[in-house]
Design a protein around this motif. Structure first.
Motif, short mmCIF file in Angstrom:
data_model
loop_
_atom_site.label_atom_id
_atom_site.label_comp_id
_atom_site.label_asym_id
_atom_site.label_seq_id
_atom_site.Cartn_x
_atom_site.Cartn_y
_atom_site.Cartn_z
N LEU A 1 0.81 -1.22 0.00
CA LEU A 1 0.00 0.00 0.00
C LEU A 1 0.85 1.27 0.00
O LEU A 1 0.34 2.36 0.24
CB LEU A 1 -0.93 0.01 1.22
N ARG B 1 5.15 7.00 -2.78
CA ARG B 1 6.59 6.90 -2.96
C ARG B 1 6.99 5.68 -3.76
O ARG B 1 8.15 5.48 -4.05
CB ARG B 1 7.29 6.85 -1.61
N GLN B 2 6.04 4.83 -4.01
CA GLN B 2 6.35 3.61 -4.74
C GLN B 2 5.37 3.46 -5.89
O GLN B 2 4.26 3.95 -5.82
CB GLN B 2 6.21 2.39 -3.80
N PRO B 3 5.75 2.74 -6.91
CA PRO B 3 4.81 2.47 -7.99
C PRO B 3 3.60 1.72 -7.43
O PRO B 3 3.70 1.01 -6.45
CB PRO B 3 5.60 1.57 -8.95
N SER B 4 2.49 1.91 -8.10
CA SER B 4 1.25 1.31 -7.62
C SER B 4 1.32 -0.19 -7.59
O SER B 4 1.85 -0.84 -8.48
CB SER B 4 0.08 1.73 -8.51
N LEU B 5 0.79 -0.73 -6.54
CA LEU B 5 0.64 -2.18 -6.46
C LEU B 5 -0.79 -2.58 -6.77
O LEU B 5 -1.16 -3.73 -6.66
CB LEU B 5 1.02 -2.67 -5.06
N LEU C 1 -0.05 4.10 -2.60
CA LEU C 1 -1.35 4.71 -2.31
C LEU C 1 -1.25 5.63 -1.10
O LEU C 1 -1.75 6.75 -1.12
CB LEU C 1 -2.38 3.62 -2.04
#
Lengths: 96, 306
Positions: free
Chosen positions: A81, A88-92, A84
């Protein structure tokens, strides 16, 4: 702006209380800041509330942000998550 | 079923497993054993390990993991069954029984460091070197004599510490440039997991299940957010998240299903061996996937698990 401070123990009882706070903030339509700095324990129940709040804000075009919390961020990463909640991270969410 | 009921079933399974394991070990000690004897011991320990992980009994799970690993080597013929080896196994059984008593609140959590060291040492010894095992048995005897068990935490485990320990081993998808490899879609076993409402309403913690899957080498590929409702419809006691994972192709489905033994009524499990994400049976994903997704995965490393 509505600032909502998350409880140290984010169990279902705490989530119940924060849900009411969030609903009230959404009703006002103002910017929402969720303060996660004091969270000491959080699991799926708490993460779901945060995810729900962020997505609901997006759907209403309401600005929402979570304050830094290493613990919440670490747990969010485990649950996929991170993007979301902390962007900071690509969407999972069904990674494309 | 509530979490207490699930725990009770697990405790009963522990009791049965301990009886079976003890009988098998005593047969080993007497020399009256066959391959099935060793298999029975292995299965008993393996079963306890599975339930302990699903229910968050991390110390028990950690110990049984190493106990099970050595038993697996023994049943594969990697170690000669000597009296020293049997003595170590009996000692490990005693520690296992202490762990089970600890999760039931009957005893303090045992100090298993010395026994774990011995299990690891034998596991890495060349074909069960008699010298290494003898040295290990001696070391364990000394260590047990000076052991000062820490107080038990009863069933009140530290979720945050556990999650933190696992989460710190998660590799970023892309952002930090570390291990953002695409999954090798071919040759992996896809798994979709979605805990249902009962999984949370009964006090369960689905993140523990992810931890167990990590133990099998699972990589997190995607989180299914499609069931998350609007804030007005949010129920704190409902379950909304699902996860797509990749498991090594060598993983048997039974290994995965064992993790969910105690929560199977409250979870959707769906396997896939092709290149697309497994399609959850119910309900359909809100965001359709037009073509087989190219999967990026977060590696859930086993190496640094507590």
């Amino acid at each position: 702006m509505a600032r909502i401070t998350m409880s140290p123990i984010m169990d279902s009882d705490a989530v119940d209380g924060h849900l009411d706070e969030l609903k009230a903030a959404f009703a006002r339509g103002c910017r929402i800041v969720i303060d996660c700095g004091g969270v000491a324990q959080i699991g799926t129940v708490g993460l779901q509330l945060l995810a729900c709040a962020v997505r609901s804000a997006q759907h209403r075009d309401i600005e929402i942000s979570l304050t830094d919390s290493e613990l919440v961020e670490t747990t969010a990463k485990l649950a996929g998550l991170n993007e979301l909640l902390f962007a900071r991270q690509p969407s999972l969410d069904m990674v494309k | 079923m509530k979490i207490e009921g699930i725990q009770d079933i697990f405790f009963q399974e522990c009791d049965e497993g301990l009886i079976q394991a003890e009988a098998g070990l005593l047969a080993l000690q007497s020399g009256a054993y066959d391959d099935e004897t060793i298999n029975t011991i292995f299965r008993a320990v393996h079963s306890i390990k599975g339930g302990s992980g699903a229910l968050g009994f991390t110390a028990l799970q950690h110990f049984t993991h190493h106990f099970e690993s050595l038993l697996d080597q023994i049943r594969n013929g990697d170690h000669a069954i000597t009296s020293d080896l049997v003595a170590t196994l009996l000692g490990a059984f005693d520690t296992l029984a202490d762990h089970v008593a600890a999760i039931r609140g009957e005893k303090p959590e045992p100090d298993d460091a010395a026994m774990l060291a011995s299990l690891k040492m034998i596991s890495t010894a060349e074909n069960g070197s008699a010298t290494a095992i003898a040295e290990t048995v001696g070391a364990v005897a000394v260590a047990v004599a000076v052991a000062d068990p820490a107080p038990a935490d009863d069933l009140d485990f530290d979720l945050s510490a556990m999650i933190d320990a696992l989460g710190s081993d998660l590799c970023p998808l892309d952002g930090d440039g570390e291990q953002a490899d695409d999954c090798d879609a071919g040759g992996t076993l896809g798994l979709y997991v979605r805990p249902l409402n009962g999984a949370i309403a009964n006090g369960g913690e689905p993140l523990f299940l992810l931890r167990e899957l990590a133990d099998l080498g699972a990589s997190l590929c995607a989180t299914d957010l499609s069931h998350i409702p609007d804030i007005e419809d949010f129920d704190p006691r409902a379950s909304y998240l699902g996860w797509h994972l990749d498991l090594p192709s060598s993983t048997a489905r039974e290994q995965v299903e064992e993790i969910f033994d105690f929560v199977e009524e409250d979870c959707i499990l769906h396997f896939s061996t092709d290149d697309s994400f497994p399609t959850p049976p119910v309900p359909a994903l809100a965001r359709p996937v037009g073509s087989p997704a190219r999967r990026r995965c977060v590696t859930l490393s086993l190496d640094h698990l507590p």
